[in-house]
Structures are given as structure tokens and as C-alpha cells.
Write a protein that holds these residues in place. Structure first.
Motif, PDB file in Angstrom:
ATOM      1  N   SER A 137       0.821  -1.209   0.000  1.00 18.85           N
ATOM      2  CA  SER A 137       0.000   0.000   0.000  1.00 18.85           C
ATOM      3  C   SER A 137       0.857   1.260   0.000  1.00 18.85           C
ATOM      4  CB  SER A 137      -0.898   0.021   1.236  1.00 18.85           C
ATOM      5  OG  SER A 137      -1.757  -1.079   1.242  1.00 18.85           O
ATOM      6  N   TYR A 138       0.202   2.386  -0.262  1.00 18.58           N
ATOM      7  CA  TYR A 138       0.852   3.691  -0.234  1.00 18.58           C
ATOM      8  C   TYR A 138       0.212   4.570   0.818  1.00 18.58           C
ATOM      9  CZ  TYR A 138       3.233   2.870  -4.665  1.00 18.58           C
ATOM     10  OH  TYR A 138       4.037   2.380  -5.647  1.00 18.58           O
ATOM     11  N   ILE A 139       0.982   5.502   1.327  1.00 16.95           N
ATOM     12  CA  ILE A 139       0.462   6.609   2.113  1.00 16.95           C
ATOM     13  C   ILE A 139       0.447   7.772   1.130  1.00 16.95           C
ATOM     14  CG2 ILE A 139       0.900   8.214   3.990  1.00 16.95           C
ATOM     15  CD1 ILE A 139       2.483   5.862   5.303  1.00 16.95           C
ATOM     16  N   GLU A 140      -0.697   8.417   1.002  1.00 13.38           N
ATOM     17  CA  GLU A 140      -0.808   9.550   0.077  1.00 13.38           C
ATOM     18  C   GLU A 140      -1.170  10.799   0.855  1.00 13.38           C
ATOM     19  OE1 GLU A 140      -1.918   7.246  -4.004  1.00 13.38           O
ATOM     20  OE2 GLU A 140      -3.546   8.283  -2.998  1.00 13.38           O
ATOM     21  N   VAL A 141      -0.506  11.889   0.509  1.00  9.88           N
ATOM     22  CA  VAL A 141      -0.755  13.180   1.134  1.00  9.88           C
ATOM     23  C   VAL A 141      -1.144  14.146   0.026  1.00  9.88           C
ATOM     24  CG1 VAL A 141       0.220  15.069   2.479  1.00  9.88           C
ATOM     25  CG2 VAL A 141       0.907  12.716   2.963  1.00  9.88           C
ATOM     26  N   TYR A 142      -2.361  14.681   0.143  1.00 12.53           N
ATOM     27  CA  TYR A 142      -2.869  15.652  -0.827  1.00 12.53           C
ATOM     28  C   TYR A 142      -2.681  17.022  -0.201  1.00 12.53           C
ATOM     29  CZ  TYR A 142      -5.023  11.366  -2.432  1.00 12.53           C
ATOM     30  OH  TYR A 142      -5.238  10.074  -2.852  1.00 12.53           O
ATOM     31  N   ASN A 143      -1.735  17.777  -0.718  1.00  7.48           N
ATOM     32  CA  ASN A 143      -1.397  19.071  -0.145  1.00  7.48           C
ATOM     33  C   ASN A 143      -1.921  20.197  -1.034  1.00  7.48           C
ATOM     34  OD1 ASN A 143       0.071  20.618   1.911  1.00  7.48           O
ATOM     35  ND2 ASN A 143       1.291  21.304   0.174  1.00  7.48           N
ATOM     36  N   VAL A 144      -2.678  21.110  -0.439  1.00  6.00           N
ATOM     37  CA  VAL A 144      -3.078  22.342  -1.110  1.00  6.00           C
ATOM     38  C   VAL A 144      -2.352  23.435  -0.341  1.00  6.00           C
ATOM     39  CG1 VAL A 144      -4.972  23.843  -1.802  1.00  6.00           C
ATOM     40  CG2 VAL A 144      -5.327  21.368  -1.701  1.00  6.00           C
ATOM     41  N   SER A 158      -4.813  23.365   3.005  1.00  9.51           N
ATOM     42  CA  SER A 158      -5.172  22.124   3.697  1.00  9.51           C
ATOM     43  C   SER A 158      -4.240  20.996   3.303  1.00  9.51           C
ATOM     44  CB  SER A 158      -6.612  21.726   3.385  1.00  9.51           C
ATOM     45  OG  SER A 158      -6.727  21.327   2.040  1.00  9.51           O
ATOM     46  N   ILE A 159      -4.320  19.940   4.088  1.00  6.49           N
ATOM     47  CA  ILE A 159      -3.539  18.738   3.835  1.00  6.49           C
ATOM     48  C   ILE A 159      -4.442  17.551   4.187  1.00  6.49           C
ATOM     49  CG2 ILE A 159      -2.493  18.867   6.114  1.00  6.49           C
ATOM     50  CD1 ILE A 159      -0.003  17.579   5.036  1.00  6.49           C
ATOM     51  N   THR A 160      -4.451  16.536   3.325  1.00  6.95           N
ATOM     52  CA  THR A 160      -5.247  15.335   3.562  1.00  6.95           C
ATOM     53  C   THR A 160      -4.319  14.131   3.482  1.00  6.95           C
ATOM     54  OG1 THR A 160      -7.186  16.378   2.567  1.00  6.95           O
ATOM     55  CG2 THR A 160      -7.235  13.985   2.776  1.00  6.95           C
ATOM     56  N   VAL A 161      -4.384  13.270   4.494  1.00  9.46           N
ATOM     57  CA  VAL A 161      -3.540  12.080   4.554  1.00  9.46           C
ATOM     58  C   VAL A 161      -4.433  10.853   4.412  1.00  9.46           C
ATOM     59  CG1 VAL A 161      -1.911  10.742   5.943  1.00  9.46           C
ATOM     60  CG2 VAL A 161      -1.891  13.249   6.062  1.00  9.46           C
ATOM     61  N   GLU A 213      -8.011   4.966   5.872  1.00  7.72           N
ATOM     62  CA  GLU A 213      -8.289   6.079   6.781  1.00  7.72           C
ATOM     63  C   GLU A 213      -7.918   7.372   6.067  1.00  7.72           C
ATOM     64  OE1 GLU A 213      -7.003   6.037  11.149  1.00  7.72           O
ATOM     65  OE2 GLU A 213      -5.457   7.209  10.131  1.00  7.72           O
ATOM     66  N   VAL A 214      -8.837   8.326   6.022  1.00  3.31           N
ATOM     67  CA  VAL A 214      -8.597   9.609   5.363  1.00  3.31           C
ATOM     68  C   VAL A 214      -8.818  10.710   6.396  1.00  3.31           C
ATOM     69  CG1 VAL A 214      -9.272  11.142   3.487  1.00  3.31           C
ATOM     70  CG2 VAL A 214      -9.400   8.663   3.169  1.00  3.31           C
ATOM     71  N   ILE A 215      -7.747  11.456   6.683  1.00  4.89           N
ATOM     72  CA  ILE A 215      -7.829  12.527   7.676  1.00  4.89           C
ATOM     73  C   ILE A 215      -7.494  13.849   6.975  1.00  4.89           C
ATOM     74  CG2 ILE A 215      -7.011  13.410   9.881  1.00  4.89           C
ATOM     75  CD1 ILE A 215      -6.101  10.569  10.553  1.00  4.89           C
ATOM     76  N   GLU A 216      -8.384  14.824   7.153  1.00  4.66           N
ATOM     77  CA  GLU A 216      -8.182  16.154   6.564  1.00  4.66           C
ATOM     78  C   GLU A 216      -7.778  17.120   7.667  1.00  4.66           C
ATOM     79  OE1 GLU A 216     -10.489  19.528   3.915  1.00  4.66           O
ATOM     80  OE2 GLU A 216     -11.565  17.739   4.530  1.00  4.66           O
ATOM     81  N   GLY A 223      -2.502  22.523  10.631  1.00  7.14           N
ATOM     82  CA  GLY A 223      -2.260  21.146  11.029  1.00  7.14           C
ATOM     83  C   GLY A 223      -3.301  20.569  11.969  1.00  7.14           C
ATOM     84  N   LYS A 224      -4.402  21.303  12.192  1.00  8.31           N
ATOM     85  CA  LYS A 224      -5.464  20.816  13.074  1.00  8.31           C
ATOM     86  C   LYS A 224      -6.432  19.943  12.294  1.00  8.31           C
ATOM     87  CE  LYS A 224      -5.221  24.636  16.259  1.00  8.31           C
ATOM     88  NZ  LYS A 224      -4.819  25.936  15.859  1.00  8.31           N
ATOM     89  N   GLN A 225      -6.836  18.837  12.895  1.00  9.68           N
ATOM     90  CA  GLN A 225      -7.734  17.888  12.226  1.00  9.68           C
ATOM     91  C   GLN A 225      -9.108  18.506  12.007  1.00  9.68           C
ATOM     92  OE1 GLN A 225      -7.699  13.854  13.729  1.00  9.68           O
ATOM     93  NE2 GLN A 225      -9.824  13.571  13.136  1.00  9.68           N
ATOM     94  N   LEU A 226      -9.607  18.385  10.758  1.00 11.34           N
ATOM     95  CA  LEU A 226     -10.943  18.854  10.419  1.00 11.34           C
ATOM     96  C   LEU A 226     -11.937  17.702  10.342  1.00 11.34           C
ATOM     97  CD1 LEU A 226     -10.035  21.362   7.564  1.00 11.34           C
ATOM     98  CD2 LEU A 226     -10.596  21.904   9.941  1.00 11.34           C
ATOM     99  N   SER A 227     -11.492  16.582   9.761  1.00 11.68           N
ATOM    100  CA  SER A 227     -12.395  15.437   9.617  1.00 11.68           C
ATOM    101  C   SER A 227     -11.592  14.152   9.495  1.00 11.68           C
ATOM    102  CB  SER A 227     -13.289  15.601   8.378  1.00 11.68           C
ATOM    103  OG  SER A 227     -12.518  15.530   7.207  1.00 11.68           O
ATOM    104  N   LYS A 228     -12.309  13.042   9.745  1.00 12.54           N
ATOM    105  CA  LYS A 228     -11.708  11.713   9.612  1.00 12.54           C
ATOM    106  C   LYS A 228     -12.791  10.802   9.057  1.00 12.54           C
ATOM    107  CE  LYS A 228      -8.981   8.537  12.382  1.00 12.54           C
ATOM    108  NZ  LYS A 228      -8.515   8.247  13.751  1.00 12.54           N
ATOM    109  N   SER A 229     -12.437  10.051   8.031  1.00 13.08           N
ATOM    110  CA  SER A 229     -13.398   9.125   7.443  1.00 13.08           C
ATOM    111  C   SER A 229     -12.691   7.832   7.049  1.00 13.08           C
ATOM    112  CB  SER A 229     -14.085   9.761   6.234  1.00 13.08           C
ATOM    113  OG  SER A 229     -13.138  10.059   5.233  1.00 13.08           O
TER     114      SER A 229
END
Length: 123
Positions: free
Chosen positions: A75-82, A86-89, A101-104, A109-115
Motif C-alpha cells: 500500500s501507499y500513504i498519500e498526502v494531498y497538499n493544497v 489544507s492537507i489530507t492524509v 483512513e482519510v484525515i483532513e 495542522g489541526k484535524q478537520l475530519s476523519k473518514s
């Protein structure tokens, strides 16, 4: 038969508008995928703290960063950086490996959401 110019005059004007709007100075940034360019190695990692995520979001351009997951080599760890927004891991869940697990996070650097979603083989 109707002449081509009279059939759909909006097409001609739309084309001219698009050409004017797409000047090189105002072009959208390309989003690239950068393999192996994140520093994820588990706890005490750059992405493991608010300060580290804020630095990552600020200094890196808008891109997708990915790296092989040390805990799940298939598997990969992917980080979507804007950048500066924002940053999504996204990574394989450590609790249930059948899930992703997707954390925005915000720019600080404060967590907004987790799904969670079903894990893909390549993630």
C-alpha cells in the motif's frame, strides 16, 4: 442551408473568450504526484504533529505526495497538499486493514475530519 457563422454564434465568441482567459501568466498550476517525497515513518514523524503538518502544508507546493507504507508494503500513504490551505492524509487503517483512513487537516495542522472507506489494493 444556414451559414456556419450563423448556426451557433456563441461558439465563436466562447472560443475567443477562452483564448483570452488562458494567458500564460494566469494558467492553473499543475498538480503532480511525487513518489517517495514524504517523511512518514510512524509516530514522531513530520506529519504526526500539528506543527509538522503546518510546515509541510506551507513549504510544499500543491501536489500529491506518496510513499510506500512501511506497515503495509503493498500500500501507499498519500498526502494531498493544497499549499497554505489544507492537507489530507490517506493510508491503510492500522485498526482495520480492510479500510483506508482519510484525515483532513487545515493549514495549521489541526484535524478537520476523519473518514474511512474500503481499502484499495494500490493504496
Amino acid at each position: 442551408m444556414i451559414p456556419e457563422e450563423k448556426c451557433n454564434p456563441a461558439l465563436k465568441s466562447d472560443k475567443n473568450t477562452e483564448e483570452q482567459a488562458a494567458s500564460p501568466a494566469e494558467s492553473k498550476p499543475k498538480i503532480s504526484i511525487k513518489d517517495g517525497e514524504i517523511w512518514y515513518s510512524g509516530e514522531e514523524d513530520l506529519l504526526d504533529s500539528e506543527e509538522g503538518r503546518a510546515v509541510f502544508c506551507r513549504v510544499n507546493e500543491t501536489s500529491i505526495f506518496r510513499k510506500k507504507d512501511p506497515d503495509f508494503p503493498q500500500s501507499y500513504i498519500e498526502v494531498y497538499n493544497v499549499q497554505n490551505i489544507s492537507i489530507t492524509v490517506a493510508k491503510r487503517s492500522r485498526i482495520d486493514p480492510t479500510l483506508t483512513e482519510v484525515i483532513e487537516y487545515d493549514a495549521e495542522g489541526k484535524q478537520l475530519s476523519k473518514s474511512f472507506s474500503p481499502a484499495l489494493e494500490t493504496l
